[in-house]
Scaffold this active site. Structure first.
Site, PDB file in Angstrom:
ATOM      1  N   HIS A  74       0.834  -1.205   0.000  1.00  0.00           N
ATOM      2  CA  HIS A  74       0.000   0.000   0.000  1.00  0.00           C
ATOM      3  C   HIS A  74       0.868   1.254   0.000  1.00  0.00           C
ATOM      4  O   HIS A  74       1.974   1.274   0.555  1.00  0.00           O
ATOM      5  CB  HIS A  74      -1.000   0.009   1.165  1.00  0.00           C
ATOM      6  CG  HIS A  74      -0.399  -0.033   2.537  1.00  0.00           C
ATOM      7  ND1 HIS A  74       0.062   1.097   3.177  1.00  0.00           N
ATOM      8  CD2 HIS A  74      -0.213  -1.061   3.410  1.00  0.00           C
ATOM      9  CE1 HIS A  74       0.504   0.772   4.384  1.00  0.00           C
ATOM     10  NE2 HIS A  74       0.362  -0.534   4.543  1.00  0.00           N
ATOM     11  N   ASP A  76      -0.165   4.403   1.088  1.00  0.00           N
ATOM     12  CA  ASP A  76      -0.450   5.389   2.129  1.00  0.00           C
ATOM     13  C   ASP A  76       0.263   5.051   3.433  1.00  0.00           C
ATOM     14  O   ASP A  76       0.629   3.901   3.690  1.00  0.00           O
ATOM     15  CB  ASP A  76      -1.945   5.528   2.360  1.00  0.00           C
ATOM     16  CG  ASP A  76      -2.619   4.223   2.791  1.00  0.00           C
ATOM     17  OD1 ASP A  76      -2.253   3.151   2.258  1.00  0.00           O
ATOM     18  OD2 ASP A  76      -3.510   4.270   3.663  1.00  0.00           O
ATOM     19  N   GLU A 141      -5.043   1.613   2.652  1.00  0.00           N
ATOM     20  CA  GLU A 141      -4.994   0.471   3.577  1.00  0.00           C
ATOM     21  C   GLU A 141      -5.049   0.938   5.021  1.00  0.00           C
ATOM     22  O   GLU A 141      -5.655   0.281   5.872  1.00  0.00           O
ATOM     23  CB  GLU A 141      -3.718  -0.345   3.325  1.00  0.00           C
ATOM     24  CG  GLU A 141      -3.662  -1.682   4.061  1.00  0.00           C
ATOM     25  CD  GLU A 141      -3.168  -1.603   5.492  1.00  0.00           C
ATOM     26  OE1 GLU A 141      -3.370  -2.583   6.247  1.00  0.00           O
ATOM     27  OE2 GLU A 141      -2.582  -0.557   5.878  1.00  0.00           O
ATOM     28  N   GLU A 169       1.855  -7.391   3.289  1.00  0.00           N
ATOM     29  CA  GLU A 169       2.691  -6.995   4.405  1.00  0.00           C
ATOM     30  C   GLU A 169       2.603  -7.929   5.603  1.00  0.00           C
ATOM     31  O   GLU A 169       1.575  -8.532   5.889  1.00  0.00           O
ATOM     32  CB  GLU A 169       2.334  -5.582   4.851  1.00  0.00           C
ATOM     33  CG  GLU A 169       0.958  -5.440   5.481  1.00  0.00           C
ATOM     34  CD  GLU A 169       0.655  -4.006   5.877  1.00  0.00           C
ATOM     35  OE1 GLU A 169       1.538  -3.353   6.473  1.00  0.00           O
ATOM     36  OE2 GLU A 169      -0.461  -3.538   5.579  1.00  0.00           O
TER      37      GLU A 169
END
Length: 395
Positions: A74, A76, A141, A169
Protein backbone atom coordinates in the site's frame (compact mmCIF):
# COMPACT_ATOMS: atom_id res chain seq x y z
CA UNK A 1 30.69 5.44 -1.74
CA UNK A 2 27.84 5.11 -4.23
CA UNK A 3 24.50 4.28 -2.64
CA UNK A 4 22.78 1.07 -3.72
CA UNK A 5 20.08 1.86 -6.32
CA UNK A 6 17.49 0.02 -4.22
CA UNK A 7 18.28 2.18 -1.17
CA UNK A 8 18.23 5.32 -3.31
CA UNK A 9 14.77 4.45 -4.66
CA UNK A 10 13.56 3.46 -1.19
CA UNK A 11 14.52 6.83 0.24
CA UNK A 12 12.97 8.68 -2.70
CA UNK A 13 9.68 6.83 -2.19
CA UNK A 14 9.75 7.57 1.56
CA UNK A 15 10.06 11.29 0.86
CA UNK A 16 6.61 11.31 -0.77
CA UNK A 17 4.24 12.39 2.04
CA UNK A 18 1.37 10.04 1.19
CA UNK A 19 0.00 10.54 4.68
CA UNK A 20 -3.58 10.00 5.80
CA UNK A 21 -6.11 11.52 5.82
CA UNK A 22 -7.05 12.88 2.38
CA UNK A 23 -4.00 11.56 0.55
CA UNK A 24 -2.98 13.01 -2.80
CA UNK A 25 -1.54 9.95 -4.55
CA UNK A 26 -0.30 11.77 -7.68
CA UNK A 27 3.36 11.80 -6.62
CA UNK A 28 3.26 8.08 -5.78
CA UNK A 29 1.73 7.27 -9.16
CA UNK A 30 4.37 9.29 -11.01
CA UNK A 31 7.17 7.67 -9.00
CA UNK A 32 5.84 4.19 -9.77
CA UNK A 33 5.39 4.98 -13.45
CA UNK A 34 9.03 6.06 -13.51
CA UNK A 35 10.05 2.77 -11.88
CA UNK A 36 8.00 0.77 -14.39
CA UNK A 37 9.70 2.61 -17.25
CA UNK A 38 13.13 1.87 -15.78
CA UNK A 39 12.17 -1.83 -15.68
CA UNK A 40 10.80 -1.75 -19.23
CA UNK A 41 7.44 -3.03 -17.95
CA UNK A 42 3.88 -1.92 -18.65
CA UNK A 43 1.93 -0.11 -15.96
CA UNK A 44 -1.82 0.20 -15.53
CA UNK A 45 -3.64 2.64 -13.26
CA UNK A 46 -7.28 2.15 -12.34
CA UNK A 47 -9.54 3.97 -9.91
CA UNK A 48 -11.83 1.76 -7.80
CA UNK A 49 -12.76 5.03 -6.09
CA UNK A 50 -12.24 8.54 -7.51
CA UNK A 51 -8.81 9.99 -6.56
CA UNK A 52 -7.78 6.61 -5.07
CA UNK A 53 -5.66 4.85 -7.69
CA UNK A 54 -4.40 1.28 -7.87
CA UNK A 55 -1.11 1.00 -9.76
CA UNK A 56 -0.19 -2.36 -11.32
CA UNK A 57 3.21 -3.10 -12.88
CA UNK A 58 3.21 -6.38 -14.80
CA UNK A 59 6.01 -8.77 -15.81
CA UNK A 60 4.46 -11.34 -18.10
CA UNK A 61 5.56 -14.94 -17.65
CA UNK A 62 6.43 -17.48 -20.31
CA UNK A 63 3.16 -19.29 -19.55
CA UNK A 64 0.77 -16.38 -18.99
CA UNK A 65 -2.29 -18.62 -18.71
CA UNK A 66 -1.02 -20.00 -15.40
CA UNK A 67 -2.42 -18.32 -12.26
CA UNK A 68 -0.27 -15.27 -11.52
CA UNK A 69 1.61 -14.06 -8.44
CA UNK A 70 0.40 -10.78 -6.90
CA UNK A 71 2.98 -8.75 -4.98
CA UNK A 72 0.88 -6.20 -3.12
CA UNK A 73 1.79 -3.18 -1.03
CA UNK A 74 0.00 0.00 0.00
CA UNK A 75 1.09 3.54 -0.81
CA UNK A 76 -0.45 5.39 2.13
CA UNK A 77 1.06 5.92 5.58
CA UNK A 78 -0.36 6.95 8.94
CA UNK A 79 -0.13 10.50 10.34
CA UNK A 80 2.92 11.77 12.19
CA UNK A 81 3.55 14.04 15.16
CA UNK A 82 6.74 15.79 13.95
CA UNK A 83 7.56 17.15 17.40
CA UNK A 84 7.93 13.56 18.65
CA UNK A 85 10.48 12.65 15.98
CA UNK A 86 14.23 13.18 16.17
CA UNK A 87 14.40 13.12 12.34
CA UNK A 88 12.26 14.63 9.61
CA UNK A 89 9.48 12.01 9.21
CA UNK A 90 9.55 12.54 5.44
CA UNK A 91 13.26 13.21 5.07
CA UNK A 92 14.39 9.57 4.79
CA UNK A 93 17.53 10.54 6.71
CA UNK A 94 20.17 7.86 7.16
CA UNK A 95 22.25 7.96 10.34
CA UNK A 96 25.81 6.74 10.92
CA UNK A 97 24.51 3.26 11.74
CA UNK A 98 22.68 2.99 8.42
CA UNK A 99 19.21 3.39 9.93
CA UNK A 100 16.78 5.08 7.54
CA UNK A 101 14.16 7.16 9.38
CA UNK A 102 10.80 7.94 7.79
CA UNK A 103 7.10 7.25 8.08
CA UNK A 104 6.51 4.15 5.99
CA UNK A 105 10.03 2.75 6.45
CA UNK A 106 8.53 -0.43 7.94
CA UNK A 107 4.86 0.02 7.02
CA UNK A 108 5.26 -0.66 4.15
CA UNK A 109 7.13 1.25 1.47
CA UNK A 110 10.16 -0.95 2.11
CA UNK A 111 8.34 -4.01 0.74
CA UNK A 112 7.03 -2.19 -2.33
CA UNK A 113 10.56 -1.16 -3.29
CA UNK A 114 11.94 -4.62 -2.50
CA UNK A 115 9.47 -6.08 -5.01
CA UNK A 116 10.56 -3.59 -7.68
CA UNK A 117 14.26 -4.08 -7.06
CA UNK A 118 13.96 -7.87 -6.94
CA UNK A 119 12.30 -7.80 -10.37
CA UNK A 120 15.00 -5.43 -11.63
CA UNK A 121 17.75 -7.85 -10.55
CA UNK A 122 16.00 -10.88 -11.99
CA UNK A 123 15.49 -9.16 -15.33
CA UNK A 124 19.12 -8.01 -15.40
CA UNK A 125 20.21 -11.61 -14.79
CA UNK A 126 18.08 -12.81 -17.69
CA UNK A 127 15.74 -14.88 -15.52
CA UNK A 128 12.50 -16.02 -17.16
CA UNK A 129 9.50 -16.87 -14.99
CA UNK A 130 6.66 -19.18 -15.95
CA UNK A 131 3.99 -17.28 -14.04
CA UNK A 132 3.16 -13.63 -14.62
CA UNK A 133 4.08 -11.26 -11.80
CA UNK A 134 1.81 -8.33 -10.93
CA UNK A 135 3.12 -5.70 -8.52
CA UNK A 136 0.16 -3.77 -7.11
CA UNK A 137 0.33 -0.54 -5.15
CA UNK A 138 -2.98 0.26 -3.50
CA UNK A 139 -4.49 3.22 -1.60
CA UNK A 140 -6.12 3.65 1.78
CA UNK A 141 -4.99 0.47 3.58
CA UNK A 142 -4.32 2.55 6.68
CA UNK A 143 -7.99 3.53 6.92
CA UNK A 144 -9.39 0.07 6.28
CA UNK A 145 -8.79 -0.43 2.56
CA UNK A 146 -12.50 -0.57 1.68
CA UNK A 147 -12.11 2.06 -1.06
CA UNK A 148 -8.85 0.55 -2.29
CA UNK A 149 -8.25 -3.19 -2.28
CA UNK A 150 -11.79 -3.79 -1.01
CA UNK A 151 -13.36 -2.37 -4.18
CA UNK A 152 -10.56 -3.39 -6.53
CA UNK A 153 -11.03 -7.12 -5.90
CA UNK A 154 -14.65 -6.79 -7.08
CA UNK A 155 -13.63 -5.25 -10.41
CA UNK A 156 -12.98 -7.02 -13.71
CA UNK A 157 -9.53 -5.39 -13.74
CA UNK A 158 -8.56 -7.52 -10.76
CA UNK A 159 -10.15 -10.74 -11.99
CA UNK A 160 -8.33 -10.35 -15.31
CA UNK A 161 -5.06 -10.73 -13.42
CA UNK A 162 -5.90 -14.40 -12.68
CA UNK A 163 -4.18 -14.29 -9.29
CA UNK A 164 -3.16 -17.65 -7.85
CA UNK A 165 -1.25 -16.45 -4.78
CA UNK A 166 -0.54 -13.09 -3.14
CA UNK A 167 2.17 -11.65 -0.93
CA UNK A 168 1.41 -8.65 1.27
CA UNK A 169 2.69 -7.00 4.40
CA UNK A 170 3.78 -8.62 7.61
CA UNK A 171 5.70 -6.90 10.39
CA UNK A 172 9.12 -6.75 11.98
CA UNK A 173 10.35 -9.40 14.39
CA UNK A 174 12.56 -8.48 17.34
CA UNK A 175 14.38 -11.83 17.34
CA UNK A 176 15.97 -13.99 14.64
CA UNK A 177 12.64 -15.33 13.34
CA UNK A 178 10.74 -14.05 10.32
CA UNK A 179 7.02 -13.63 10.88
CA UNK A 180 4.65 -15.22 8.36
CA UNK A 181 0.97 -14.32 8.66
CA UNK A 182 -1.71 -16.60 7.22
CA UNK A 183 -4.82 -14.87 8.56
CA UNK A 184 -6.09 -12.12 10.77
CA UNK A 185 -8.65 -11.45 13.43
CA UNK A 186 -12.09 -9.96 12.82
CA UNK A 187 -12.78 -6.45 14.06
CA UNK A 188 -15.88 -5.72 16.12
CA UNK A 189 -16.19 -2.14 17.34
CA UNK A 190 -19.19 -1.68 19.56
CA UNK A 191 -20.80 1.18 21.50
CA UNK A 192 -22.89 0.10 24.48
CA UNK A 193 -25.68 2.61 25.15
CA UNK A 194 -26.65 2.89 28.80
CA UNK A 195 -29.75 5.07 29.30
CA UNK A 196 -30.76 5.77 32.88
CA UNK A 197 -32.68 7.93 35.29
CA UNK A 198 -31.50 11.57 35.06
CA UNK A 199 -31.58 14.06 37.88
CA UNK A 200 -29.64 16.04 40.46
CA UNK A 201 -26.16 14.84 41.40
CA UNK A 202 -27.02 14.97 45.12
CA UNK A 203 -29.59 12.14 44.93
CA UNK A 204 -29.38 8.33 44.90
CA UNK A 205 -31.60 7.75 41.91
CA UNK A 206 -32.51 4.24 40.74
CA UNK A 207 -31.28 2.69 37.46
CA UNK A 208 -28.72 5.40 36.67
CA UNK A 209 -26.60 5.34 33.55
CA UNK A 210 -23.46 5.26 35.69
CA UNK A 211 -24.47 2.04 37.44
CA UNK A 212 -25.19 0.37 34.12
CA UNK A 213 -21.90 1.54 32.60
CA UNK A 214 -20.04 0.17 35.59
CA UNK A 215 -21.45 -3.31 35.02
CA UNK A 216 -20.72 -3.17 31.30
CA UNK A 217 -17.12 -2.02 31.78
CA UNK A 218 -16.48 -4.64 34.49
CA UNK A 219 -17.83 -7.40 32.26
CA UNK A 220 -15.83 -6.42 29.19
CA UNK A 221 -12.63 -5.88 31.17
CA UNK A 222 -13.05 -9.24 32.93
CA UNK A 223 -13.25 -10.89 29.49
CA UNK A 224 -10.11 -8.99 28.52
CA UNK A 225 -8.31 -10.21 31.64
CA UNK A 226 -9.17 -13.83 30.86
CA UNK A 227 -7.75 -13.52 27.34
CA UNK A 228 -4.65 -11.75 28.65
CA UNK A 229 -4.12 -14.56 31.15
CA UNK A 230 -4.50 -17.13 28.36
CA UNK A 231 -1.83 -15.35 26.28
CA UNK A 232 0.60 -14.93 29.17
CA UNK A 233 0.14 -18.53 30.27
CA UNK A 234 0.99 -20.14 26.94
CA UNK A 235 4.30 -19.20 25.24
CA UNK A 236 3.09 -20.90 22.04
CA UNK A 237 0.42 -18.23 21.56
CA UNK A 238 0.87 -14.83 19.96
CA UNK A 239 -1.40 -11.79 20.26
CA UNK A 240 -3.34 -12.81 17.14
CA UNK A 241 -4.37 -16.10 18.76
CA UNK A 242 -6.51 -14.45 21.44
CA UNK A 243 -9.41 -12.01 21.44
CA UNK A 244 -8.41 -8.54 22.54
CA UNK A 245 -10.82 -6.05 24.08
CA UNK A 246 -9.95 -2.45 24.79
CA UNK A 247 -12.05 0.35 26.24
CA UNK A 248 -11.61 3.20 23.77
CA UNK A 249 -14.40 5.73 24.33
CA UNK A 250 -16.70 7.02 27.08
CA UNK A 251 -19.28 9.62 26.07
CA UNK A 252 -22.02 11.49 27.92
CA UNK A 253 -22.79 13.97 30.68
CA UNK A 254 -23.02 17.76 30.73
CA UNK A 255 -21.68 18.76 34.16
CA UNK A 256 -20.71 17.22 37.50
CA UNK A 257 -23.93 17.90 39.41
CA UNK A 258 -26.26 16.48 36.75
CA UNK A 259 -26.91 12.73 36.48
CA UNK A 260 -27.00 12.18 32.69
CA UNK A 261 -29.89 10.53 30.82
CA UNK A 262 -27.39 8.32 28.96
CA UNK A 263 -23.75 7.25 28.96
CA UNK A 264 -22.12 5.43 26.06
CA UNK A 265 -19.02 3.28 26.33
CA UNK A 266 -17.05 2.05 23.31
CA UNK A 267 -14.89 -1.05 22.93
CA UNK A 268 -12.51 -2.21 20.20
CA UNK A 269 -12.72 -6.02 20.01
CA UNK A 270 -10.47 -8.14 17.76
CA UNK A 271 -11.89 -11.66 17.58
CA UNK A 272 -9.48 -14.55 17.19
CA UNK A 273 -10.11 -17.17 14.46
CA UNK A 274 -11.13 -19.66 17.16
CA UNK A 275 -13.83 -17.40 18.61
CA UNK A 276 -17.41 -18.50 17.97
CA UNK A 277 -19.06 -15.30 16.74
CA UNK A 278 -22.61 -16.30 17.69
CA UNK A 279 -21.47 -17.09 21.22
CA UNK A 280 -19.60 -13.81 21.48
CA UNK A 281 -22.59 -11.79 20.29
CA UNK A 282 -24.85 -13.67 22.68
CA UNK A 283 -22.45 -12.79 25.50
CA UNK A 284 -22.65 -9.07 24.59
CA UNK A 285 -26.45 -9.23 24.65
CA UNK A 286 -26.38 -10.95 28.05
CA UNK A 287 -24.08 -8.24 29.44
CA UNK A 288 -26.50 -5.59 28.20
CA UNK A 289 -29.50 -7.38 29.70
CA UNK A 290 -27.82 -7.80 33.08
CA UNK A 291 -26.57 -4.20 33.11
CA UNK A 292 -30.13 -2.88 33.33
CA UNK A 293 -33.20 -1.85 31.40
CA UNK A 294 -32.86 -0.55 27.83
CA UNK A 295 -29.09 -1.10 27.58
CA UNK A 296 -28.21 -2.04 24.00
CA UNK A 297 -25.21 -2.42 21.64
CA UNK A 298 -24.58 -0.35 18.52
CA UNK A 299 -21.96 -1.81 16.17
CA UNK A 300 -19.64 0.61 14.44
CA UNK A 301 -17.86 -2.32 12.78
CA UNK A 302 -18.74 -6.00 12.82
CA UNK A 303 -16.69 -8.10 10.44
CA UNK A 304 -17.52 -11.65 9.49
CA UNK A 305 -15.07 -14.46 10.16
CA UNK A 306 -11.96 -14.05 8.03
CA UNK A 307 -10.68 -16.72 5.68
CA UNK A 308 -7.35 -18.32 6.56
CA UNK A 309 -4.62 -19.41 4.16
CA UNK A 310 -3.87 -23.10 4.59
CA UNK A 311 -0.33 -23.92 5.65
CA UNK A 312 -0.29 -27.57 4.61
CA UNK A 313 0.32 -29.85 1.66
CA UNK A 314 -3.02 -28.91 0.07
CA UNK A 315 -1.59 -25.45 -0.69
CA UNK A 316 1.25 -25.86 -3.23
CA UNK A 317 2.24 -22.20 -2.85
CA UNK A 318 2.84 -22.73 0.87
CA UNK A 319 4.88 -25.86 0.16
CA UNK A 320 7.06 -23.85 -2.23
CA UNK A 321 7.30 -20.83 0.09
CA UNK A 322 8.35 -22.96 3.07
CA UNK A 323 10.80 -25.04 1.04
CA UNK A 324 12.55 -21.92 -0.26
CA UNK A 325 12.70 -20.34 3.22
CA UNK A 326 14.21 -23.56 4.59
CA UNK A 327 16.78 -23.50 1.78
CA UNK A 328 17.66 -19.91 2.72
CA UNK A 329 17.94 -20.84 6.39
CA UNK A 330 15.09 -18.56 7.42
CA UNK A 331 13.37 -19.46 10.67
CA UNK A 332 9.67 -18.79 10.06
CA UNK A 333 7.14 -18.15 12.81
CA UNK A 334 3.58 -18.60 11.53
CA UNK A 335 0.97 -16.38 13.17
CA UNK A 336 -2.35 -14.57 12.93
CA UNK A 337 -1.84 -10.88 12.15
CA UNK A 338 -2.81 -8.77 15.18
CA UNK A 339 -4.31 -5.92 13.15
CA UNK A 340 -5.91 -5.71 9.73
CA UNK A 341 -4.35 -5.81 6.26
CA UNK A 342 -5.51 -5.88 2.65
CA UNK A 343 -4.80 -9.63 2.56
CA UNK A 344 -8.25 -10.29 4.00
CA UNK A 345 -9.92 -9.13 0.78
CA UNK A 346 -7.80 -11.53 -1.24
CA UNK A 347 -8.28 -14.48 1.13
CA UNK A 348 -12.03 -13.95 1.06
CA UNK A 349 -11.88 -14.77 -2.67
CA UNK A 350 -10.29 -18.11 -1.84
CA UNK A 351 -6.83 -16.96 -2.94
CA UNK A 352 -3.93 -17.89 -0.63
CA UNK A 353 -2.13 -14.84 0.74
CA UNK A 354 0.99 -14.60 2.87
CA UNK A 355 1.74 -11.59 5.06
CA UNK A 356 5.52 -11.33 4.96
CA UNK A 357 7.85 -8.39 5.52
CA UNK A 358 11.42 -9.72 5.77
CA UNK A 359 12.59 -7.73 8.79
CA UNK A 360 14.10 -9.62 11.72
CA UNK A 361 16.17 -8.43 14.69
CA UNK A 362 14.30 -5.15 14.27
CA UNK A 363 12.14 -3.20 16.74
CA UNK A 364 8.46 -3.06 15.77
CA UNK A 365 7.89 0.61 14.90
CA UNK A 366 4.91 0.64 12.54
CA UNK A 367 2.77 3.69 13.43
CA UNK A 368 5.37 4.72 16.06
CA UNK A 369 7.52 7.83 16.33
CA UNK A 370 11.00 7.60 14.74
CA UNK A 371 9.99 4.69 12.54
CA UNK A 372 13.11 3.33 10.85
CA UNK A 373 14.57 0.38 9.01
CA UNK A 374 18.27 -0.33 8.74
CA UNK A 375 19.85 -0.30 5.30
CA UNK A 376 21.35 -3.75 5.90
CA UNK A 377 17.98 -5.28 6.90
CA UNK A 378 16.35 -3.71 3.86
CA UNK A 379 18.99 -5.15 1.53
CA UNK A 380 18.83 -8.56 3.20
CA UNK A 381 15.08 -8.54 2.61
CA UNK A 382 15.69 -7.70 -1.04
CA UNK A 383 17.95 -10.75 -1.40
CA UNK A 384 15.22 -12.91 0.15
CA UNK A 385 12.66 -11.74 -2.42
CA UNK A 386 15.14 -12.35 -5.23
CA UNK A 387 14.99 -16.04 -4.22
CA UNK A 388 11.33 -16.27 -3.18
CA UNK A 389 9.74 -14.69 -6.24
CA UNK A 390 11.27 -17.11 -8.80
CA UNK A 391 10.43 -20.03 -6.54
CA UNK A 392 6.74 -19.04 -6.40
CA UNK A 393 6.57 -18.07 -10.06
CA UNK A 394 8.55 -21.00 -11.40
CA UNK A 395 11.82 -19.91 -12.98
Amino acid sequence: MTEHVAVKNFREYLRIPSVQPNVNYDACVQFLKKQAASLGLPVNVCFPTPKKPVVVITWEGTEPKLPSILLNSHMDVVPVFPEKWTHDPFGAEKDANGNIYARGAQDMKCVGIQYIEAIRRLKEEGVKLRRTIHMSFVPDEEIGGEDGMGKWVTMQDFHNLNVGCALDEGMASVDETYLLFYGERSIWQVHIHCPGTPGHGSLLLPETAGEKVRYVIDSFMDYRAREKSKLEGNPQLSIGDVTTINLTRVKGGVQNNVVPPELIVGFDCRLSPTTDFDTFEKWIMEVCAKAGKEVYPEYQQKQNAKALTKLDSTNPFWVTFKKECDKLGLKLKEAIFPGGTDSRFVRDLGIPAFGFSPMNKTPVLLHDHDEFLSESTFLTGLEIYIKLIPALAGS
